[in-house]
Design an enzyme around this catalytic site. Structure first.
Site, short mmCIF file in Angstrom:
data_model
loop_
_atom_site.label_atom_id
_atom_site.label_comp_id
_atom_site.label_asym_id
_atom_site.label_seq_id
_atom_site.Cartn_x
_atom_site.Cartn_y
_atom_site.Cartn_z
N ARG A 1 -36.75 -52.24 -50.29
CA ARG A 1 -35.67 -52.34 -49.54
C ARG A 1 -35.32 -53.57 -49.18
O ARG A 1 -36.28 -54.54 -48.81
CB ARG A 1 -36.33 -51.51 -48.08
CG ARG A 1 -36.46 -50.22 -48.14
CD ARG A 1 -36.45 -49.52 -46.70
NE ARG A 1 -37.12 -50.06 -45.62
CZ ARG A 1 -36.81 -49.63 -44.50
NH1 ARG A 1 -36.65 -48.44 -44.02
NH2 ARG A 1 -37.58 -50.21 -43.25
N THR B 1 -30.75 -55.29 -44.57
CA THR B 1 -29.71 -54.01 -44.69
C THR B 1 -30.37 -52.72 -44.52
O THR B 1 -30.16 -51.67 -44.30
CB THR B 1 -28.80 -54.06 -45.96
OG1 THR B 1 -29.57 -54.08 -47.03
CG2 THR B 1 -28.21 -55.27 -45.70
O1 LIG Z 1 -36.78 -44.40 -47.13
P1 LIG Z 1 -36.66 -45.98 -47.11
O2 LIG Z 1 -35.58 -46.57 -45.88
O3 LIG Z 1 -35.86 -46.60 -48.48
O4 LIG Z 1 -37.84 -46.71 -46.80
C1 LIG Z 1 -39.05 -46.25 -47.59
C2 LIG Z 1 -39.39 -47.22 -48.57
O5 LIG Z 1 -39.86 -48.45 -48.03
C3 LIG Z 1 -41.13 -49.05 -48.56
O6 LIG Z 1 -41.01 -49.67 -49.64
P2 LIG Z 1 -40.76 -51.49 -49.40
O7 LIG Z 1 -39.30 -51.67 -49.48
O8 LIG Z 1 -41.43 -52.00 -48.24
O9 LIG Z 1 -41.34 -51.93 -50.50
P3 LIG Z 1 -42.96 -52.08 -50.96
O10 LIG Z 1 -43.63 -50.94 -51.35
O11 LIG Z 1 -42.96 -53.11 -52.30
O12 LIG Z 1 -43.66 -52.82 -49.84
C4 LIG Z 1 -41.65 -47.45 -48.86
O13 LIG Z 1 -42.94 -47.71 -49.64
C5 LIG Z 1 -40.56 -46.73 -49.50
O14 LIG Z 1 -40.36 -47.10 -50.87
O1 LIG Z 2 -41.97 -47.18 -41.69
C1 LIG Z 2 -41.67 -47.82 -42.87
C2 LIG Z 2 -40.32 -47.70 -43.45
C3 LIG Z 2 -40.28 -48.17 -44.62
N1 LIG Z 2 -41.45 -48.74 -45.30
C4 LIG Z 2 -42.63 -48.62 -44.76
O2 LIG Z 2 -43.45 -49.20 -45.47
N2 LIG Z 2 -42.61 -48.11 -43.56
#
Ligand SMILES: O=P(O)(O)OC[C@H]1O[C@H](OP(=O)(O)OP(=O)(O)O)[C@H](O)[C@@H]1O
Ligand SMILES: O=c1cc[nH]c(=O)[nH]1
Ligand SMILES: [Mg+2]
Length: 228
Positions: A124, A128
């Site tokens: 993410r 945004t």
């Molecule tokens: O439903 P959403 O709003 O898209 O959020 C969920 C996403 O956010 C987190 O990943 P993150 O972007 O933190 O990446 P990471 O696993 O590398 O920490 C989580 O593991 C999901 O992939």
């Molecule tokens: O709560 C949240 C939302 C997005 N990604 C995470 O890891 N935790």
């Protein structure tokens, strides 16, 4: 003992029940699953314990998610007699969304060690909260497989929707998502974009905060799993 609740229209009504023709959202309420969930929610659980509990919880969720996989009958010769047995009718593909989805793989893979692992790199944007795809390594055999999309968190649903889109574009036709914590916003986004994708989760939390984190949630799953 009824250990699961099948939830449909949860986001809007909280009503429970399965609507025909729609893929369900299943909340796994097994006591062991809920104990592991409580442990990974706790802010003072260190990474090594977070990993252990997430592994166990992912395995319990996969157990439920795989309940209706089609089987093929086979003949088995025991030391005493010929009898009937079963094997899975189709190959399995696990598709963790990097990074945090990798944290579910260790728990699940021992149950189906012959499965293929597809990697979907999505993070993410911190400003945004929109998903940014940065890596993909998908097998050619997706169309023949039962595909399990793995990510502990379903928040806005942006990452899961993009991952399911990529998997379908690469040929996947049977996708089940396994996530630990979901919320109405993420479930609604998936229902809109991918109504054919069943979702297995341990919790439907109240919603998102102003930074699009799930509340009460468990924080940033990737950071907590990897200790970053
Ligand atoms: O439903 P959403 O709003 O898209 O959020 C969920 C996403 O956010 C987190 O990943 P993150 O972007 O933190 O990446 P990471 O696993 O590398 O920490 C989580 O593991 C999901 O992939
Ligand atoms: O709560 C949240 C939302 C997005 N990604 C995470 O890891 N935790
Ligand atoms: Mg993260």
């Amino acid at each position: 003992m009824n250990v699961t609740a099948v939830v449909e229209n949860f986001a809007s009504t909280g009503k429970r029940g399965r609507v025909s023709g729609m893929q369900p959202v299943v909340v796994v309420q097994h006591p062991l699953a809920q104990c592991h969930l409580a442990a990974i929610r706790a802010a003072d659980t260190p990474s090594h314990e977070f990993r252990r509990h997430l592994n166990h919880l992912a395995r319990l969720l996969f157990f439920e998610a795989s309940r209706e996989l089609p089987m093929r009958e086979i003949s088995v010769q025991t030391p005493l007699k010929q009898t009937q047995g079963a094997q899975l009718a189709r190959p399995l593909v696990f598709a963790p969304i990097l990074r945090a989805g990798l944290g579910m793989l260790d728990g699940i893979l021992p149950l189906a060690p012959e499965a293929v692992v597809a990697h979907v790199g999505i993070r993410r944007n911190e400003e945004t909260a929109l998903p940014q795809a940065y890596y993909a390594n998908l097998p050619a055999s997706l169309s023949a497989a039962d595909v399990f999309l793995l990510d502990p968190m379903l928040a806005t649903g942006g990452s899961a929707c993009e991952a399911a889109r990529q998997l379908k574009e690469a040929g996947a036709v049977r996708i089940t998502m396994i996530c630990v914590v979901s919320c109405p916003e993420g479930l609604a986004a998936m229902k809109l974009a991918h109504p054919d994708v069943a979702i297995i989760t341990a919790a439907v939390d109240a919603g998102l905060n102003d930074r699009c984190y799930i509340v009460p949630g468990l924080g940033d799953a990737g950071d907590r799993y990897f200790g970053t």
